[in-house]
Design an enzyme around this catalytic site. Structure first.
Site, PDB file in Angstrom:
ATOM      1  N   GLU A   1     -29.984 -15.231 -13.072  1.00  0.00           N
ATOM      2  CA  GLU A   1     -30.804 -13.990 -13.183  1.00  0.00           C
ATOM      3  C   GLU A   1     -32.352 -14.907 -13.345  1.00  0.00           C
ATOM      4  OE1 GLU A   1     -30.191 -11.560 -16.410  1.00  0.00           O
ATOM      5  OE2 GLU A   1     -31.675  -9.983 -15.695  1.00  0.00           O
TER       6      GLU A   1
ATOM      7  N   CYS B   1     -26.630  -9.665 -14.155  1.00  0.00           N
ATOM      8  CA  CYS B   1     -26.331  -9.556 -15.684  1.00  0.00           C
ATOM      9  C   CYS B   1     -25.807  -8.256 -16.201  1.00  0.00           C
ATOM     10  CB  CYS B   1     -27.718  -9.918 -16.430  1.00  0.00           C
ATOM     11  SG  CYS B   1     -27.417 -10.845 -17.923  1.00  0.00           S
TER      12      CYS B   1
ATOM     13  N   LYS C   1     -31.596  -4.742 -10.072  1.00  0.00           N
ATOM     14  CA  LYS C   1     -30.847  -4.335 -11.288  1.00  0.00           C
ATOM     15  C   LYS C   1     -30.919  -2.839 -11.617  1.00  0.00           C
ATOM     16  CE  LYS C   1     -30.190  -6.534 -15.993  1.00  0.00           C
ATOM     17  NZ  LYS C   1     -30.534  -7.665 -16.506  1.00  0.00           N
TER      18      LYS C   1
ATOM     19  N   VAL D   1     -27.403 -12.769 -23.091  1.00  0.00           N
ATOM     20  CA  VAL D   1     -27.531 -13.377 -24.548  1.00  0.00           C
ATOM     21  C   VAL D   1     -26.557 -12.608 -25.393  1.00  0.00           C
ATOM     22  CG1 VAL D   1     -30.119 -13.347 -24.225  1.00  0.00           C
ATOM     23  CG2 VAL D   1     -28.840 -11.264 -24.665  1.00  0.00           C
TER      24      VAL D   1
HETATM   25  C1  ACM Z   1     -29.272  -9.400 -19.536  1.00  0.00           C
HETATM   26  O1  ACM Z   1     -29.023  -8.511 -18.718  1.00  0.00           O
HETATM   27  N1  ACM Z   1     -30.177 -10.310 -19.217  1.00  0.00           N
HETATM   28  C2  ACM Z   1     -28.728  -9.571 -20.813  1.00  0.00           C
END
Ligand code: ACM
Length: 267
Positions: A40, A144, A111, A171
């Site tokens: 990402e 992510c 996203k 994370v």
């Molecule tokens: C994330 O979506 N970068 C934790």
């Protein structure tokens, strides 16, 4: 038909787009693959101070030098890339994933589920989930934190996805294990490419968990990288394995669903 897929886990330096681009291009020079997934926000880094700083680093893929270089790389190698990308689109900023091939950008996924402080930086995705055909293989994209919403992978599976490309900057510690379950319940392949290291900024530090991985249908962990080390890995998969949705001889994970009892999912 077999497909050579892989991940490149590295440590982008915050704000050093040229450096990060050079790093990716150098690393992929010797690779032979059909599809490589990058992390990402692979070129900008992750921990933006504010929306203004993000705006200064984000690019419109239609006029992006970064994308131009990546397209050339794909042409040279007859390869496809799925990469995280800080996308500027007029006055909007998206945490996107680009599917790039020899002919250019084939699809932009934005996203849908922003994580934590991303809510203050990015606009939420506004493009429906869709699959794209990459060398005859049906590939769906997520970014992510989308992993925590099982609907995303299920929708892509129902569209016929064989492989999920999943650029990440993880994370929390749950995703890698959870993706094994996602691949078990959907019987697809998933390539989760994470970054490692940290973005240490004056306003704080965020650490990332590495452990990029490829999981196969049935929840088979094909390969997982170390947590804090660079890793380039390519393997050959048979996407047709994702067509068999049977978890027992009499249970098909897609055909046996009872959507008439899932109405609350639509709320
Ligand atoms: C994330 O979506 N970068 C934790």
């Amino acid at each position: 038909m077999l497909m050579k897929v892989g991940y490149y886990q590295f440590r982008p330096l915050f704000g050093k787009v040229q450096h990060n681009l050079k790093k990716v291009v150098n690393a992929l020079q010797s690779v032979k693959a059909d599809l490589i997934v990058l992390p990402e926000l692979a070129f900008t880094g992750y921990h933006f101070r504010d929306r203004n700083e993000l705006k200064g680093l984000a690019e419109d893929p239609d006029s992006s030098l970064t994308v131009e270089v990546l397209v050339k790389l794909c042409q040279q190698k007859n390869m496809y890339l799925v990469t995280g990308f800080a996308e500027k689109s007029k006055d909007k900023l998206f945490n996107s994933s680009l599917l790039i091939g020899p002919l250019g950008v084939e699809h932009t996924y934005r996203k849908l589920h922003l994580f934590n402080e991303e809510m203050n930086l990015f606009d939420a995705g506004d493009i429906p989930l869709q699959i794209n055909v990459v060398k005859d293989v049906k590939v769906g994209m997520l970014v992510c934190f989308d992993w925590v919403f099982p609907e995303t992978m299920r929708v892509l599976t129902l569209q016929g996805a064989e492989v999920i490309a999943h650029p990440s900057n993880l994370v929390l510690s749950f995703c890698q294990e959870a993706m094994i379950t996602r691949c078990l319940e959907n019987r697809v392949f998933a390539i989760t490419t994470n970054r490692f290291g940290s973005d240490k900024r004056p306003h704080g530090e965020i650490r990332f968990t590495g452990k990029s991985q490829i999981v196969g249908p049935g929840g088979v962990l094909i390969k997982r990288a170390a947590s804090q080390r660079e890793a380039l890995f390519v393997t050959e998969i048979d996407p047709e394995q994702s067509h068999n949705k049977n978890i027992t001889a009499l249970n098909d994970l897609i055909a046996d669903r009872r959507p008439e009892y899932y109405q609350d999912l639509m709320n």
